[in-house]
Design a protein around this motif. Structure first.
Motif, mmCIF file in Angstrom:
data_model
loop_
_atom_site.group_PDB
_atom_site.id
_atom_site.type_symbol
_atom_site.label_atom_id
_atom_site.label_comp_id
_atom_site.label_asym_id
_atom_site.label_seq_id
_atom_site.Cartn_x
_atom_site.Cartn_y
_atom_site.Cartn_z
ATOM 1 N N GLU A 1 -10.955 -1.703 2.536
ATOM 2 C CA GLU A 1 -9.618 -1.581 1.631
ATOM 3 C C GLU A 1 -9.864 -0.577 0.472
ATOM 4 O O GLU A 1 -9.160 0.149 0.134
ATOM 5 N N GLU B 1 0.836 -1.214 0.061
ATOM 6 C CA GLU B 1 0.109 0.163 0.043
ATOM 7 C C GLU B 1 0.844 1.123 0.080
ATOM 8 O O GLU B 1 0.541 2.360 -0.779
ATOM 9 N N LEU C 1 -2.237 -5.248 -5.262
ATOM 10 C CA LEU C 1 -3.370 -4.856 -4.014
ATOM 11 C C LEU C 1 -4.441 -5.332 -4.323
ATOM 12 O O LEU C 1 -5.499 -6.048 -3.523
ATOM 13 N N TYR D 1 -7.860 2.526 -0.802
ATOM 14 C CA TYR D 1 -7.433 2.738 -2.171
ATOM 15 C C TYR D 1 -7.943 3.657 -3.092
ATOM 16 O O TYR D 1 -6.922 4.340 -3.955
#
Length: 414
Positions: free
Chosen positions: A400, A212, A227, A404
């Motif tokens: 998540e 990340e 990812l 992102y």
């Protein structure tokens, strides 16, 4: 005792030419000018001539004659070790080179800059000889005199070579925390090495955290693909979020296959965002990914469907909105608001989405906040997008993906 000036023997610094043989072994003018005995100067001169002709082993043999000369002054010993260090390094005799480097470092005759160079050279000799314990001791001794990122890097490499992965990761994390504390971006090489070590040790959670950081500070296709592939394969990930993954890939220019464009366009059409579907298809055509090959006909049919659906939705907008309001269908209003944002009616669409979220009763509240953040981003409202995405929770991939999206907004792929 017969003495003469080093200059009398023709061994002044220029004549020695150490820098031509090995850059780190030059003699300083001050010590080159001090007196040496003829029995020392002669072999030194002979050894230097042998080195100049490429005979480093012969030079070492010549220098060994001086080991039996007694009562050498500190300067004579220093000069011998300077020449011996150069000869041994050139000959690949690293044991002898290491001893000469150690003697020179401890001589007290090196400047601070020279001492640092010889210390690094000594570390390199130990590393080539795979004497990692001695290398680490030399590194720590040098670091005690002053910080050196290069030496810290060697220390980490040595621990990896020794199989001490935990110590290597500890040192890397210390460096990364120090950079963060100082407000500096972490070094890409350090992050990549840490990720590799975490992967080797099976530390999946921290590995993802490191990837990340790589995607955040050094946005590249490989980091982002890693990812997003991991999010999709994570236990508990909900397939209903595939549309959000594909949208994020599109935002980062990661869609490269016709099937990806087709799938995303079909998903957004399913959710009523015909204007977004048109944009996706147009981008695929512009990139030369759609409209070619054996499936060009399918691409065209999907394009025609998206265009027709957009026209129908625009025509029936008021009727559809009224029906959703009457039915109290906040899920439908959320989708309609998103569709309006994509169709260029950002203010109305965003307000409709916010009201639907406040009204409650949504099937997936965290999804709704994620879509609102995406809508703010599509409308060019960066700060509102980030603020909204920060509120997204969930354990099925929403948290998540929200994180992102923030990374992609702050550090977009070029």
């Amino acid at each position: 005792m017969i003495k003469s000036r080093l200059a009398h023997l023709g061994l002044a610094m220029a004549a020695l030419g150490f820098t031509a043989v090995t850059p780190v072994i030059g003699l300083s003018t001050a010590y080159a000018a001090e007196t040496v005995r003829a029995e020392i100067g002669g072999p030194l001169q002979a050894a230097q001539k042998m080195m100049s002709s490429g005979n480093a082993k012969g030079a070492l043999a010549e220098l060994r004659k001086l080991d039996n000369v007694g009562n050498k002054t500190a300067n004579e010993s220093y000069l011998i070790e300077r020449v011996r260090a150069a000869a041994a390094s050139s000959a690949g005799d690293y044991d002898t080179a290491a001893k000469s480097f150690e003697n020179l470092i401890n001589s007290g005759k090196l400047s601070a800059a020279e001492s640092a160079k010889f210390s690094e050279g000594l570390v390199g000799i130990y590393m080539r000889g795979k004497e990692y314990g001695k290398a680490n001791a030399a590194i720590n001794k040098a670091l005690a005199k002053g910080d050196s990122p290069q030496l810290r890097g060697y220390l980490i490499q040595n621990y990896v070579s020794m199989g001490n992965i935990n110590e290597a990761m500890k040192l890397l994390n210390n460096d990364l925390r120090a950079a963060e504390k100082a407000g500096r971006a972490p070094q890409e090489d350090q992050l990549k090495m840490l990720a590799n070590l975490q992967n080797m040790s099976g530390d999946k959670q921290n590995y993802v955290g490191t990837i990340e950081k790589l995607a955040q500070h050094y946005p590249q296709r490989t980091y982002w693909e890693d990812l997003l592939n991991r999010v999709v394969s994570k236990p508990g990930f909900s397939s209903r979020l595939n549309i959000d993954v594909l949208r994020l890939k599109l935002a980062n220019n990661l869609l490269k296959k016709p099937s990806d464009y087709m799938e995303l366009a079909q998903l957004v059409l399913r959710d009523g965002a015909a204007a977004e579907a048109v944009k996706i298809i147009e981008k695929g055509y512009k990139a030369g990914i759609l409209g070619t090959g054996a499936d060009a006909g399918r691409h065209q049919r999907l394009k025609d469907l998206a265009d027709k659906t957009l026209a129908d939705n625009t025509k029936n907008l008021a009727t559809n909105e009224a029906a959703l309001v009457k039915a109290g269908d906040n899920n439908g209003l959320l989708n309609l608001g998103y569709a309006l944002v994509q169709a260029g009616q950002a203010d109305k669409g965003l307000k409709m989405m916010e009201e639907a979220i406040k009204a409650d009763g949504l099937r997936n509240p965290e999804d709704a906040k994620l879509r609102l953040g995406e809508a703010f981003a599509a409308a060019g409202k960066k700060q509102q997008a980030i603020s909204t995405l920060k509120t997204v929770g969930g354990k099925d991939g929403t948290a998540e993906l929200a994180r992102y999206w923030i990374m992609a907004i702050n550090h977009p792929m070029s």
